[in-house]
Design a protein around this motif. Sequence first.
Motif, PDB file in Angstrom:
ATOM      1  N   LEU A 221       0.826  -1.200   0.000  1.00 17.39           N
ATOM      2  CA  LEU A 221       0.000   0.000   0.000  1.00 17.39           C
ATOM      3  C   LEU A 221       0.862   1.253   0.000  1.00 17.39           C
ATOM      4  CD1 LEU A 221      -2.974   1.026   0.244  1.00 17.39           C
ATOM      5  CD2 LEU A 221      -2.595   1.120   2.707  1.00 17.39           C
ATOM      6  N   THR A 222       1.919   1.229   0.838  1.00 17.88           N
ATOM      7  CA  THR A 222       2.819   2.388   0.906  1.00 17.88           C
ATOM      8  C   THR A 222       3.526   2.613  -0.423  1.00 17.88           C
ATOM      9  OG1 THR A 222       3.177   2.010   3.269  1.00 17.88           O
ATOM     10  CG2 THR A 222       4.787   3.381   2.124  1.00 17.88           C
ATOM     11  N   GLN A 223       3.937   1.524  -1.055  1.00 18.37           N
ATOM     12  CA  GLN A 223       4.627   1.658  -2.336  1.00 18.37           C
ATOM     13  C   GLN A 223       3.696   2.234  -3.405  1.00 18.37           C
ATOM     14  OE1 GLN A 223       7.960   1.116  -2.724  1.00 18.37           O
ATOM     15  NE2 GLN A 223       7.583   2.138  -4.699  1.00 18.37           N
ATOM     16  N   GLN A 224       2.445   1.813  -3.385  1.00 23.91           N
ATOM     17  CA  GLN A 224       1.485   2.377  -4.339  1.00 23.91           C
ATOM     18  C   GLN A 224       1.310   3.879  -4.115  1.00 23.91           C
ATOM     19  OE1 GLN A 224      -1.955  -0.104  -3.568  1.00 23.91           O
ATOM     20  NE2 GLN A 224      -1.585  -1.358  -5.405  1.00 23.91           N
ATOM     21  N   ILE A 225       1.271   4.268  -2.829  1.00 24.97           N
ATOM     22  CA  ILE A 225       1.115   5.693  -2.521  1.00 24.97           C
ATOM     23  C   ILE A 225       2.345   6.474  -2.972  1.00 24.97           C
ATOM     24  CG2 ILE A 225       0.943   7.355  -0.639  1.00 24.97           C
ATOM     25  CD1 ILE A 225      -0.798   5.328   0.850  1.00 24.97           C
ATOM     26  N   LEU A 226       3.541   5.931  -2.706  1.00 26.89           N
ATOM     27  CA  LEU A 226       4.771   6.626  -3.097  1.00 26.89           C
ATOM     28  C   LEU A 226       4.876   6.754  -4.619  1.00 26.89           C
ATOM     29  CD1 LEU A 226       7.335   5.075  -0.572  1.00 26.89           C
ATOM     30  CD2 LEU A 226       6.355   7.383  -0.552  1.00 26.89           C
ATOM     31  N   ASP A 227       4.516   5.697  -5.325  1.00 31.85           N
ATOM     32  CA  ASP A 227       4.547   5.770  -6.796  1.00 31.85           C
ATOM     33  C   ASP A 227       3.587   6.854  -7.300  1.00 31.85           C
ATOM     34  OD1 ASP A 227       6.377   3.736  -6.834  1.00 31.85           O
ATOM     35  OD2 ASP A 227       4.908   2.155  -7.272  1.00 31.85           O
ATOM     36  N   ALA A 228       2.405   6.911  -6.678  1.00 29.09           N
ATOM     37  CA  ALA A 228       1.422   7.911  -7.090  1.00 29.09           C
ATOM     38  C   ALA A 228       1.909   9.321  -6.778  1.00 29.09           C
ATOM     39  CB  ALA A 228       0.086   7.647  -6.404  1.00 29.09           C
ATOM     40  N   LEU A 229       2.508   9.505  -5.595  1.00 37.31           N
ATOM     41  CA  LEU A 229       3.005  10.832  -5.239  1.00 37.31           C
ATOM     42  C   LEU A 229       4.164  11.246  -6.138  1.00 37.31           C
ATOM     43  CD1 LEU A 229       2.880  10.682  -1.323  1.00 37.31           C
ATOM     44  CD2 LEU A 229       1.183  11.607  -2.920  1.00 37.31           C
ATOM     45  N   GLY A 230       4.999  10.284  -6.537  1.00 35.61           N
ATOM     46  CA  GLY A 230       6.090  10.604  -7.456  1.00 35.61           C
ATOM     47  C   GLY A 230       5.561  11.067  -8.809  1.00 35.61           C
ATOM     48  N   ARG A 231       4.542  10.378  -9.324  1.00 33.64           N
ATOM     49  CA  ARG A 231       3.944  10.819 -10.594  1.00 33.64           C
ATOM     50  C   ARG A 231       3.298  12.187 -10.439  1.00 33.64           C
ATOM     51  NH1 ARG A 231       2.966   5.156 -11.123  1.00 33.64           N
ATOM     52  NH2 ARG A 231       1.058   5.278  -9.871  1.00 33.64           N
ATOM     53  N   CYS A 232       2.693  12.389  -9.289  1.00 32.74           N
ATOM     54  CA  CYS A 232       2.018  13.669  -9.049  1.00 32.74           C
ATOM     55  C   CYS A 232       3.027  14.812  -8.971  1.00 32.74           C
ATOM     56  CB  CYS A 232       1.217  13.567  -7.750  1.00 32.74           C
ATOM     57  SG  CYS A 232       0.079  14.935  -7.485  1.00 32.74           S
ATOM     58  N   ALA A 233       4.190  14.560  -8.347  1.00 31.83           N
ATOM     59  CA  ALA A 233       5.217  15.600  -8.227  1.00 31.83           C
ATOM     60  C   ALA A 233       5.765  16.003  -9.587  1.00 31.83           C
ATOM     61  CB  ALA A 233       6.343  15.106  -7.322  1.00 31.83           C
ATOM     62  N   ALA A 234       5.785  15.056 -10.526  1.00 32.20           N
ATOM     63  CA  ALA A 234       6.329  15.346 -11.855  1.00 32.20           C
ATOM     64  C   ALA A 234       5.306  16.009 -12.779  1.00 32.20           C
ATOM     65  CB  ALA A 234       6.831  14.053 -12.496  1.00 32.20           C
ATOM     66  N   GLU A 235       4.071  16.159 -12.320  1.00 34.62           N
ATOM     67  CA  GLU A 235       3.022  16.788 -13.131  1.00 34.62           C
ATOM     68  C   GLU A 235       2.425  17.947 -12.341  1.00 34.62           C
ATOM     69  OE1 GLU A 235       2.120  16.367 -16.123  1.00 34.62           O
ATOM     70  OE2 GLU A 235       3.078  14.483 -16.687  1.00 34.62           O
ATOM     71  N   PRO A 236       3.042  19.134 -12.414  1.00 38.32           N
ATOM     72  CA  PRO A 236       2.560  20.270 -11.616  1.00 38.32           C
ATOM     73  C   PRO A 236       1.110  20.656 -11.913  1.00 38.32           C
ATOM     74  CG  PRO A 236       4.741  20.715 -12.519  1.00 38.32           C
ATOM     75  CD  PRO A 236       4.252  19.467 -13.182  1.00 38.32           C
ATOM     76  N   ILE A 237       0.642  20.382 -13.141  1.00 37.40           N
ATOM     77  CA  ILE A 237      -0.737  20.763 -13.472  1.00 37.40           C
ATOM     78  C   ILE A 237      -1.735  19.751 -12.938  1.00 37.40           C
ATOM     79  CG2 ILE A 237      -0.037  22.013 -15.540  1.00 37.40           C
ATOM     80  CD1 ILE A 237      -0.980  19.624 -17.187  1.00 37.40           C
TER      81      ILE A 237
END
Length: 275
Positions: free
Chosen positions: A5-21
């Motif tokens: 679960l934590t890894q899924q959250i971290l992957d999602a946050l990483g994608r989110c950080a790379a997409e400012p919009i």
Amino acid sequence: MADKLTQQILDALGRCAAEPIGLPLFAGKTEPGLFPNASSAKPAAQKCLADDLVRIVGTDAKNKTPRDLYGLTEKGWEFLLAAVNPKQVLEDFVRVLEARQGEIGELLSTARRMADSLQGLKDAVARVLPSVTAAKIQEPNSPAPFPKKEGGAEPEPSAPSALDFSPSPFRGGVGEGLLPEATAVLEMPATLAPAVLAYLADRSGPTDCPLPELFRALALTDSLTIGAFHDCLRQLHADGAVSFTAWAGPLYALPEPQYALLIGHGIAYYASLRS
């Protein structure tokens, strides 16, 4: 389970950080999202929302159904940087920048091709335009206006022809219409022409006699058809006995058009004795 679960959250946050919009919470068939559109990813997405790691930063209106776009909150940044090596985050950013650079290169290439195409069109127009400007366009001869009784010279009497004395296009009844000249001539009563001249001579009014009025006056004393009426008027006009005045208004306003007479390019609607 917690590590997954934590890894899924971290992957999602990483994608989110790379997409400012921002990105949609779940990916579509052809569009990326924070989480894959699968039931196994829903618990991680719900935890992100519950822990205030992401928030709505915009709306994607490209689809038929607008979708919310999510970006990192301050808590999301803190969670990501505390759990992941910042170097890895930077590497993710670099990969995104490289992808964007490739997209920008394609856009620039497309823009250059469009600019070259526009310049080619301008050059073609510059070559053709002088020829078009120099070409002489011959205007068709304007039709001669129908001479009016007042303010214009009456035409000299002449023998009737198919051009000068065309049958009326407004005739009604069986066998009457826009007929060839040879079939338009009907047998006229011998008294018709004298009756026309007599009525026009006796009539007094502010204007010339409208043809519907003249027809009704003659029909009271004789069995008269519109075809014979028109043939008689054409003959009297050719003999120089009567003059016509054209209808000056729009055709749709012409009252009782079946009685009008087509003469040359004008529509005769009034008759009077030639003075």
